[in-house]
Design a protein around this motif. Structure first.
Motif, PDB file in Angstrom:
ATOM      1  N   LYS A 168       0.830  -1.213   0.000  1.00  0.00           N
ATOM      2  CA  LYS A 168       0.000   0.000   0.000  1.00  0.00           C
ATOM      3  C   LYS A 168       0.863   1.262   0.000  1.00  0.00           C
ATOM      4  N   TRP A 169       1.957   1.257   0.783  1.00  0.00           N
ATOM      5  CA  TRP A 169       2.764   2.487   0.903  1.00  0.00           C
ATOM      6  C   TRP A 169       4.112   2.370   0.186  1.00  0.00           C
ATOM      7  N   ASN A 170       4.284   1.287  -0.555  1.00  0.00           N
ATOM      8  CA  ASN A 170       5.501   1.141  -1.341  1.00  0.00           C
ATOM      9  C   ASN A 170       6.762   1.308  -0.475  1.00  0.00           C
ATOM     10  N   LEU A 171       6.795   0.602   0.628  1.00  0.00           N
ATOM     11  CA  LEU A 171       7.888   0.751   1.594  1.00  0.00           C
ATOM     12  C   LEU A 171       9.188   0.120   1.084  1.00  0.00           C
ATOM     13  N   ASN A 172      10.292   0.675   1.538  1.00  0.00           N
ATOM     14  CA  ASN A 172      11.581   0.027   1.275  1.00  0.00           C
ATOM     15  C   ASN A 172      11.746  -1.215   2.142  1.00  0.00           C
ATOM     16  N   ASN A 173      11.271  -1.124   3.380  1.00  0.00           N
ATOM     17  CA  ASN A 173      11.425  -2.252   4.290  1.00  0.00           C
ATOM     18  C   ASN A 173      10.479  -2.109   5.482  1.00  0.00           C
ATOM     19  N   CYS A 174      10.322  -3.198   6.205  1.00  0.00           N
ATOM     20  CA  CYS A 174       9.466  -3.195   7.388  1.00  0.00           C
ATOM     21  C   CYS A 174       9.880  -4.343   8.299  1.00  0.00           C
ATOM     22  N   ILE A 175      10.073  -4.032   9.570  1.00  0.00           N
ATOM     23  CA  ILE A 175      10.420  -5.053  10.563  1.00  0.00           C
ATOM     24  C   ILE A 175       9.397  -5.006  11.693  1.00  0.00           C
ATOM     25  N   ILE A 176       8.894  -6.175  12.075  1.00  0.00           N
ATOM     26  CA  ILE A 176       7.988  -6.265  13.224  1.00  0.00           C
ATOM     27  C   ILE A 176       8.568  -7.275  14.207  1.00  0.00           C
ATOM     28  N   VAL A 177       8.736  -6.854  15.452  1.00  0.00           N
ATOM     29  CA  VAL A 177       9.203  -7.765  16.495  1.00  0.00           C
ATOM     30  C   VAL A 177       8.201  -7.731  17.647  1.00  0.00           C
TER      31      VAL A 177
ATOM     32  N   PRO B  76      11.258   6.254   0.991  1.00  0.00           N
ATOM     33  CA  PRO B  76      11.990   7.434   0.521  1.00  0.00           C
ATOM     34  C   PRO B  76      11.517   8.722   1.210  1.00  0.00           C
ATOM     35  N   HIS B  77      10.182   8.869   1.367  1.00  0.00           N
ATOM     36  CA  HIS B  77       9.633  10.090   1.976  1.00  0.00           C
ATOM     37  C   HIS B  77       8.873   9.767   3.261  1.00  0.00           C
ATOM     38  N   ARG B  78       8.690  10.765   4.117  1.00  0.00           N
ATOM     39  CA  ARG B  78       8.175  10.479   5.457  1.00  0.00           C
ATOM     40  C   ARG B  78       6.706  10.091   5.508  1.00  0.00           C
ATOM     41  N   GLU B  79       5.897  10.649   4.629  1.00  0.00           N
ATOM     42  CA  GLU B  79       4.469  10.350   4.642  1.00  0.00           C
ATOM     43  C   GLU B  79       4.222   8.826   4.710  1.00  0.00           C
ATOM     44  N   GLU B  80       4.921   8.077   3.880  1.00  0.00           N
ATOM     45  CA  GLU B  80       4.697   6.638   3.765  1.00  0.00           C
ATOM     46  C   GLU B  80       5.153   5.879   5.011  1.00  0.00           C
ATOM     47  N   SER B  81       6.322   6.208   5.537  1.00  0.00           N
ATOM     48  CA  SER B  81       6.793   5.471   6.716  1.00  0.00           C
ATOM     49  C   SER B  81       5.889   5.752   7.919  1.00  0.00           C
ATOM     50  N   ILE B  82       5.420   6.989   8.030  1.00  0.00           N
ATOM     51  CA  ILE B  82       4.582   7.367   9.188  1.00  0.00           C
ATOM     52  C   ILE B  82       3.210   6.703   9.111  1.00  0.00           C
ATOM     53  N   ARG B  83       2.529   6.857   7.957  1.00  0.00           N
ATOM     54  CA  ARG B  83       1.182   6.293   7.804  1.00  0.00           C
ATOM     55  C   ARG B  83       1.190   4.770   7.973  1.00  0.00           C
ATOM     56  N   SER B  84       2.137   4.115   7.308  1.00  0.00           N
ATOM     57  CA  SER B  84       2.147   2.657   7.332  1.00  0.00           C
ATOM     58  C   SER B  84       2.450   2.140   8.739  1.00  0.00           C
ATOM     59  N   ASN B  85       3.290   2.855   9.457  1.00  0.00           N
ATOM     60  CA  ASN B  85       3.636   2.432  10.812  1.00  0.00           C
ATOM     61  C   ASN B  85       2.405   2.441  11.709  1.00  0.00           C
ATOM     62  N   GLU B  86       1.620   3.507  11.597  1.00  0.00           N
ATOM     63  CA  GLU B  86       0.400   3.608  12.406  1.00  0.00           C
ATOM     64  C   GLU B  86      -0.602   2.528  11.995  1.00  0.00           C
ATOM     65  N   PHE B  87      -0.692   2.283  10.690  1.00  0.00           N
ATOM     66  CA  PHE B  87      -1.566   1.217  10.186  1.00  0.00           C
ATOM     67  C   PHE B  87      -1.198  -0.124  10.825  1.00  0.00           C
ATOM     68  N   ILE B  88       0.089  -0.419  10.853  1.00  0.00           N
ATOM     69  CA  ILE B  88       0.519  -1.725  11.362  1.00  0.00           C
ATOM     70  C   ILE B  88       0.193  -1.891  12.843  1.00  0.00           C
ATOM     71  N   ILE B  89       0.468  -0.879  13.653  1.00  0.00           N
ATOM     72  CA  ILE B  89       0.170  -1.062  15.087  1.00  0.00           C
ATOM     73  C   ILE B  89      -1.343  -1.162  15.310  1.00  0.00           C
TER      74      ILE B  89
ATOM     75  N   TRP C  56      -8.942   2.256   8.928  1.00  0.00           N
ATOM     76  CA  TRP C  56      -8.085   1.828   7.823  1.00  0.00           C
ATOM     77  C   TRP C  56      -8.851   1.056   6.758  1.00  0.00           C
ATOM     78  N   LYS C  57     -10.161   0.849   6.992  1.00  0.00           N
ATOM     79  CA  LYS C  57     -10.967   0.039   6.081  1.00  0.00           C
ATOM     80  C   LYS C  57     -10.852   0.498   4.633  1.00  0.00           C
ATOM     81  N   ASP C  58     -10.985   1.797   4.414  1.00  0.00           N
ATOM     82  CA  ASP C  58     -10.913   2.310   3.042  1.00  0.00           C
ATOM     83  C   ASP C  58      -9.500   2.215   2.485  1.00  0.00           C
ATOM     84  N   VAL C  59      -8.535   2.428   3.352  1.00  0.00           N
ATOM     85  CA  VAL C  59      -7.140   2.404   2.905  1.00  0.00           C
ATOM     86  C   VAL C  59      -6.780   1.060   2.299  1.00  0.00           C
TER      87      VAL C  59
END
Lengths: 153, 84, 153, 84
Positions: free
Chosen positions: A70-79, A99-112, A147-150
């Motif tokens: 969804k956010w075209n992330l470079n990487n993601c780690i979950i522990v 690459p840009h902050r919008e994606e890392s921030i939004r996706s992080n909140e989505f995951i938690i 996040w339903k629509d996302v």
């Protein structure tokens, strides 16, 4: 990378796994053991984290894959830690890079938000030899709904 | 056939065990398995009427109760999760 | 804590400063040196970060104080590097902690949005002996505007 | 009185120095200081007509150009910032 562990972990070690010239932004969320987990006067001594590991790995992998696409992330780690966890210690770690902050921030909140209601972990609070089940929160379910629509798009 | 049933959270605490291995003679689907378990222990009728509990066969949430149960299947019984 | 430094820093060391039984959530944002800072084909070799230090400290302190009050944070640390920074290295670090996740997440995003347009730092990209000024982004100004109502309340 | 003027980003690069220390005889406000600087170097007229540049006296952004300049003041001349 997804990891379920009964040991504490180093932020620097985890960060070294995703450090890249392609990253402009890295977001990290840490859930930690709060003494007033029940909003009661009595402070807990620790928590115990139970897990249905084979299922949890699959669920975390699904959430992680959704976020990456969804956010075209470079990487993601979950522990996620399991077992007995002392006051103040880390329970969960989520790191997203892009690459840009919008994606890392939004996706992080989505995951938690997803993880809180869709991954097979259960908290128990401990007072001496006594343990008490932590109730699921309505609020976490509501956060999830946003996040339903996302994830439909 | 053998079916493993795994218990979590307050269900594990209440039953004081984390899993059972059942030996079942007849062919059955999930609906039949529920009846089988209730016959074994009436506590399961409480479990199966609790809307907050979710059921997974081999790590996949059950969407249709007519799903066939086969040898080696693992049923997970999950109260609302509270991780993170 | 606010720090302007020309050295890289450890996430674990910074985290140890805010670890607390009062925290249920800790959010971290890292800005890092991306090779295609100009979205050009040519990759940069490093960046150089210039700073008006006395002013920047005051500006970061104001942003930090606003965030702590608005979201009732337990703690907040902002670290910004200056000088030459190699590809992939950390430029900025923002850590916010609170009892619940909503506050640490929102305030963290607020701080990076504010910092991008309101703190006296300037980026130069370096190609060998050549350096090139990084232009300010319209988008950062827009992101800033979205917090207008939040900080008025 | 002595007034320090600090240059940043492309202004520092263009002037090839990071600051100047000016010795000024007469009492003046920021408006007068601008004229004083333009007389010293016409490059400042470009600076003062550029809407994207911000001016700080002693680390406070100038809101009113009639603010008095006093001995020891530091004027910061800031192009749009690009940190973070």
């Amino acid at each position: 990378m997804i990891k379920i562990t009964n040991k504490d972990f180093s932020l620097d070690d985890l960060y070294s796994n995703i450090k890249s010239h392609k990253n402009g932004a890295v977001s990290i969320f840490l859930g930690t053991v709060r003494e007033d987990l029940f909003n009661e006067k009595e402070s807990i001594e620790a928590i115990f984290l139970e897990c249905y590991e084979d299922l949890a790995i699959k669920q975390l992998d699904k959430i992680r894959t959704e976020a990456i696409h969804k956010w075209n992330l470079n990487n993601c780690i979950i522990v996620h830690r399991v077992g007995k966890i002392p006051l103040g210690d880390k329970i969960v770690f989520i790191m997203t890079s892009s690459p840009h902050r919008e994606e890392s921030i939004r996706s992080n909140e989505f995951i938690i938000d997803q993880l809180k209601t869709k991954a097979a972990f259960w908290k128990f609070s401990q007072y001496g030899d006594d343990s008490k089940i932590v109730e699921a929160k309505e609020k976490d379910l509501e956060k999830n709904l946003k996040w339903k629509d996302v994830i439909k798009n | 056939m053998k079916v493993t049933v795994k218990y979590f959270s307050w269900i594990r605490v209440k039953l004081n065990k984390s899993q059972d291995l059942f030996e079942i003679e007849e062919k059955l689907n999930f609906k039949d398995l529920k009846l089988f378990l209730i016959k074994k222990d009436n506590f399961f009728s409480e479990i199966f009427s609790d809307d907050s509990i979710k059921f997974f066969i081999n790590f996949k949430e059950i969407e249709n109760e007519t799903i066939d149960i086969v040898d080696g299947d693992e049923l997970g019984i999950l109260p609302p999760v509270t991780g993170g």
